[in-house]
Design a protein around this motif. Sequence first.
Motif: not given
Length: 93
Positions: A36-38, A40-41, A43-44
């Motif tokens: 999930e963190i990856d 999000t990164a 997508a940013e």
Amino acid sequence: MHFGDFLALLITVLAPITLLFYFVRRWFDLKQRKLEIDATAVAEKAVQQATRNAQLEQRVRVLEQIVTDGGAQTAAQIEALRAIPVDKRQVNA
């Protein structure tokens, strides 16, 4: 089979299996959180790249206009570009 034997069986077999399932579940939860963190990164970063791409496209449009327009308009546009502060004209790499 006596109650003591049954209790010993529970302790020696089910306790390690329960602990194993607990740790495996925690490991999967950790992996899911990392994904999930990856995501999000990524997508940013995609949003940043899209913004940078739009800025570059705008600059190319301006340069195309400068190249294709007449001399008087070209000089005026160059002067207009000089009026923009340097930090707003530069695109971060």
